[in-house]
Design an enzyme around this catalytic site. Structure first.
Site, PDB file in Angstrom:
ATOM      1  N   ASP A 273      -3.342  12.974   7.746  1.00 38.88           N
ATOM      2  CA  ASP A 273      -2.740  11.953   8.594  1.00 38.88           C
ATOM      3  C   ASP A 273      -3.786  11.365   9.538  1.00 38.88           C
ATOM      4  O   ASP A 273      -4.604  12.086  10.115  1.00 38.88           O
ATOM      5  CB  ASP A 273      -1.612  12.594   9.402  1.00 38.88           C
ATOM      6  CG  ASP A 273      -0.828  11.591  10.212  1.00 38.88           C
ATOM      7  OD1 ASP A 273      -0.201  10.705   9.611  1.00 38.88           O
ATOM      8  OD2 ASP A 273      -0.842  11.700  11.464  1.00 38.88           O
TER       9      ASP A 273
ATOM     10  N   GLU B 107      -5.337   9.276   4.663  1.00 39.63           N
ATOM     11  CA  GLU B 107      -4.562   8.154   5.190  1.00 39.63           C
ATOM     12  C   GLU B 107      -5.471   7.479   6.213  1.00 39.63           C
ATOM     13  O   GLU B 107      -5.543   7.886   7.362  1.00 39.63           O
ATOM     14  CB  GLU B 107      -3.258   8.599   5.857  1.00 39.63           C
ATOM     15  CG  GLU B 107      -2.416   7.401   6.272  1.00 39.63           C
ATOM     16  CD  GLU B 107      -1.718   7.554   7.627  1.00 39.63           C
ATOM     17  OE1 GLU B 107      -0.741   6.820   7.872  1.00 39.63           O
ATOM     18  OE2 GLU B 107      -2.143   8.376   8.452  1.00 39.63           O
TER      19      GLU B 107
END
Length: 547
Positions: A211, A273
């Site tokens: 993330d 990401e």
């Protein structure tokens, strides 16, 4: 454990994203859970994917739907137990499905033990050095240390009350106040996450989706940034690189991580990401000694026109080829408006951060037609691809979700100017006539499901020729049979209205123009929409032809 093939599995895999709280609810509390996922694994096998990626299921106050992690080595009771996680991983492996879990290294929850210790400790203490604490500006320190804004809206700094009751230092949170940013210049932080990697690798996971992978290192001087902070924005083309994103120091971290993963049997992967532009910056994350994949968000955001699609596909393939990595295609995820709705907006529209009551509404039929065409185009491209739960049903955004039901912190922190991401996170429908459309055994659903979703339920589409579900199954079967993921792309037509290419034994054509066009010569093996009389490919349709 799935067996590795001669080619690294991740270079051509189709990976299915599960958002745990919205996939399948085993106990009727309205929130999906790990036992529910385990019970639905056969759906993924039937669909034809290679792996599953799960969004966070760790202990969390749920200030940001689990992306505020309080303990990286456990499971939140909302979702089950560590034993449930072990069972899910084992059951997936029995079905030759690999398992990728989310890792959130940019920030912890404010409920994490480390942050609680930091608040109790003095300024300048080792406990505070794990995070980014700074004195405020002005004579009494009442102004934030810089002008940075949270991507959810509002200031990126919050002032704490010290142990003696006086106003004290400020801490950085690029997201919610409950998500304090970690200080990745601190060796203790780096060592902690190496240990977290090993914890889950030892339990058998096949990889990690990272993330906010572009956010861990901040510019050392924390310089002001006058530009607006957009939701999950990275470097924008023709603009300076923001001081909080895509700093070169992040790559040293991922090289350390890669060495850990390479020490385990099989091929365990890291997935970035990273909302980074241009693509030449993005592919730095997938150099041979760093991550294995990086989501292609430039592709996700490309306009639905032939020139735009040709340009982004070409740029992407050239950039990843330069570093010897696969391109990782994606059209939807838990952070963006579902592409069945996004593509129903006028071409060239700015991608909205959520759609709600009173907002311009997408054309549902047009959006689904284009979404089917876009998916068939994407799945024919060489490289890896990610699917988001429910897209195989043609599921649209919930664009009329009541504002009072919204839980995304973006809605409140933006002063009700950004609807946020709840509309793509609504629990998915499995059975048209069951409570909560088969999501769980009761009518409970943590976000309300729209009545129109009965028509999208899996049992209404399974075995029905021409349904979106069967289109996905056909495409995934053919993709594997023809080796499209490991193939090469040869452009045949790149005009203003049509893109067409050959990948192996298949010719692919997508018609973006207003008039129907002739299909390539050969046997049509897949089509996103029925062909017109005479075998012409209608507008907003993709065909696969075997010659």
């Amino acid at each position: 454990m799935p067996q590795d093939t001669a080619a690294a599995w991740h270079t051509e895999a189709v990976i299915y994203q599960v958002y745990p709280r919205s996939f399948a609810d085993s106990d009727g509390d309205g929130i999906g859970d790990l036992p529910g996922i385990t019970a639905r694994l056969d759906h993924l096998v039937e669909l034809g994917v290679d792996a599953v990626w799960l969004s966070p299921f760790y202990p969390s106050p749920q200030a940001d739907a689990g992306y505020d992690v309080a303990d990286y080595r456990d499971v939140d009771p909302l979702f089950g137990t560590l034993a449930d996680a072990d069972a899910m991983i084992a059951q997936a492996h029995e079905r030759d499905l690999r398992v990728i879990v989310d890792l959130v290294p940019n920030h912890t929850s404010s409920a994490h033990r480390w942050f609680i210790e930091a608040l109790a400790a003095a300024p300048g203490s080792p406990q505070r050095a794990r995070y980014i604490f700074r004195d405020g500006l002005g004579p009494d320190g009442a102004e934030p240390p810089n002008d940075w804004q949270s991507v959810f809206g509002g200031p990126a700094w919050t002032r704490v009350t010290e142990a003696d009751g006086r106003p004290g230092q400020w801490y950085l949170h690029l997201f919610d106040t409950g998500q304090p940013d970690l200080n990745w210049d601190n060796p203790q932080v780096r060592d902690e996450f190496l240990d977290v990697l090993r914890f889950w690798l030892d339990r058998g996971v096949d990889g990690f989706r990272i993330d906010v992978a572009h956010g861990l290192i901040k510019q050392a001087d924390l310089a002001d940034w006058q530009e607006p902070q957009e939701i999950l924005s990275g470097q924008q083309v023709d603009k300076p690189r923001p001081p909080m994103w895509d700093q070169d120091g992040v790559h040293e971290i991922y090289r350390d991580w890669r060495r850990v993963l390479d020490g385990y049997p099989g091929i365990r992967i890291l997935v970035a990401e990273a909302w980074v532009e241009p693509v030449e910056r993005l592919v730095r994350y997938v150099r041979s000694d760093e991550m294995h994949q990086a989501f292609n968000f430039e592709y996700l955001q490309a306009a639905w026109t032939a020139p735009a699609q040709y340009a982004v596909i070409t740029r992407s393939l050239e950039a990843t080829e330069a570093v010897g990595a696969p391109t990782t295609w994606v059209l939807s995820n838990h952070d963006v408006v579902r592409h069945a709705s996004r593509l129903g907006l006028p071409v060239g529209s700015r991608r909205p951060n959520g759609i709600g009551i009173g907002d311009p509404q997408p054309d549902a039929a047009l959006g689904l037609r284009r979404a089917r065409a876009a998916t068939l185009l994407m799945l024919a491209l060489p490289g890896s691809a990610y699917l988001y739960q429910g897209e195989e049903l043609g599921l649209p955004e919930h664009t009329t979700l009541p504002d009072e039901a919204r839980q995304d912190p973006t809605w409140e922190r933006s002063g009700h100017t950004q609807r946020g991401r709840d509309g793509c996170r609504v629990p998915i429908p499995w059975e048209a006539d069951a409570p909560s459309y088969g999501f769980g055994p009761t009518d409970a659903s943590w976000l309300p499901q729209p009545p129109s979703w009965a028509e999208y339920a899996r049992d209404r589409q399974r075995g029905v020729p021409g349904s979106t579900y069967e289109l996905y199954r056909t495409a995934l079967r053919l993709r594997r049979a023809h080796g499209l993921g490991r193939g090469t792309l040869e452009w045949l037509s790149t005009g203003d209205e049509v893109v067409s290419f050959r990948n192996g034994s298949l010719t692919v054509l997508t018609n973006f123009g207003a008039a129907a066009v002739a299909a390539p010569t050969g046997e049509v093996v897949a089509a996103s929409a029925p062909l017109d009389e005479g075998g012409l490919v209608p507008t907003d349709a993709t065909v696969w032809v075997r010659s």
